[in-house]
Design an enzyme around this catalytic site. Sequence first.
Site, PDB file in Angstrom:
ATOM      1  N   SER A  91      -1.086  40.490 -19.347  1.00 60.29           N
ATOM      2  CA  SER A  91      -1.311  41.907 -19.673  1.00 60.29           C
ATOM      3  C   SER A  91      -2.760  42.311 -19.420  1.00 60.29           C
ATOM      4  CB  SER A  91      -0.969  42.178 -21.139  1.00 60.29           C
ATOM      5  OG  SER A  91       0.395  41.973 -21.400  1.00 60.29           O
ATOM      6  N   ARG A 107      -8.804  24.718 -21.586  1.00 60.18           N
ATOM      7  CA  ARG A 107      -8.715  25.261 -20.234  1.00 60.18           C
ATOM      8  C   ARG A 107      -9.951  24.916 -19.408  1.00 60.18           C
ATOM      9  NH1 ARG A 107      -7.444  31.411 -20.880  1.00 60.18           N
ATOM     10  NH2 ARG A 107      -7.969  31.104 -23.073  1.00 60.18           N
ATOM     11  N   TYR A 112      -3.819  32.359  -7.311  1.00 57.79           N
ATOM     12  CA  TYR A 112      -3.147  33.655  -7.303  1.00 57.79           C
ATOM     13  C   TYR A 112      -4.149  34.773  -7.555  1.00 57.79           C
ATOM     14  CZ  TYR A 112      -3.096  33.357 -12.459  1.00 57.79           C
ATOM     15  OH  TYR A 112      -3.451  33.249 -13.777  1.00 57.79           O
ATOM     16  N   TYR A 137     -10.076  23.241 -15.725  1.00 56.99           N
ATOM     17  CA  TYR A 137     -10.770  23.836 -14.588  1.00 56.99           C
ATOM     18  C   TYR A 137     -11.733  22.839 -13.941  1.00 56.99           C
ATOM     19  CZ  TYR A 137      -9.047  28.150 -16.735  1.00 56.99           C
ATOM     20  OH  TYR A 137      -8.256  29.123 -17.287  1.00 56.99           O
TER      21      TYR A 137
END
EC number: 2.1.1.-
Length: 417
Positions: free
Chosen positions: A244, A72, A98, A76
């Site tokens: 979550s 990741r 978002y 990025y």
Amino acid sequence: METSTQTKAGSLTIVGTGIESIGQMTLQALSYIEAAAKVFYCVIDPATEAFILTKNKNCVDLYQYYDNGKSRLNTYTQMSELMVREVRKGLDVVGVFYGHPGVFVNPSHRALAIAKSEGYRARMLPGVSAEDCLFADLCIDPSNPGCLTYEASDFLIRDRPVSIHSHLVLFQVGCVGIADFNFTGFDNNKFGVLVDRLEQEYGAEHPVVHYIAAMMPHQDPVTDKYTVAQLREPEIAKRVGGVSTFYIPPKARKASNLDIIRRLELLPAGQVPDKKARIYPANQWEPDVPEVEPYRPSDQAAIAQLADHAPPEQYQPLATSKAMSDVMTKLALDPKALADYKADHRAFAQSVPDLTPQERAALELGDSWAIRCAMKNMPSSLLDAARESGEEASQNGFPWVIVVGVIGVIGSVMSTE
């Protein structure tokens, strides 16, 4: 007149879309998307993506740079570089992420830092984060009795401290110890390590709220309450996913510091505060919170006073022209108009028709209190007094500080009913 020391062509503005589809996007964010030369976006629902594409045709979806098993962090780095490259070409670029674009978002911060270091105009606009949604959906106030927020893996790796007297919010509980990406979701096989830490701090029977903010307007948020021990059950653990968040309520209320209460003079002489804060409404998720009636004698007395209410002498209702209202709206929602105004306050103000003399003078000055005085039709002497004596003016009636909220903790100390 306000001028910028940064003269390089090209800019980067980072905005957020909120969590719930389309509706949580701010007017400010939307205005920058519409005005951008190029838009890069990374959002989680197709309705928001489709909406963005109707507002600007020159868009790039950053989500395509994720891949199964790919770091990741590498993704990025690539996302941020794609945005900065276009800024270097002299374009006004908008990056759209978002939620809040700076909360648990890496490429936005990296791109902003690089752009600023190279002399380009760069800023981030606030958005609605998952934590904002959590506060609203669970009806908790982070100021009472304080709040700690951590990323779950960081919480474990760096042994972040816990206060059992405050709220605790843990993000990314569905990918504990996972650094790569998978389109099908995460195998959260280190989740038990997090549960071990929570049990160590709070005990097996303390409540934990599994929270997922609603992403579509027709959905309700997930607000499932479990005990720490129940998180070990496979059927419950598998419900915890990539979006979550855990909310852990305080285990106990911290006793008040009586010496500080006396020094702050929050109570009449001889009056002693309750050992536990009594605030209405109580936190529904917190164990052992004292019950408080909604209509105590003091509340009833305050409500009774409504019958005789009259606005105080120092209250100033809005009394502005349509021209002033329109131009302030334009400055808030039109990036080009805002840039013109920041470049030359006076020239911009002179170009606006139908302003009152006080409104035009305030707009030329650009001082927030001058604008407030003009739009509220307040005597200019109040502004002059504020300029001459600073804080002293507030003691003579000038509203130098506007208080829009009351901290419940102080109220609870002062109430002994």
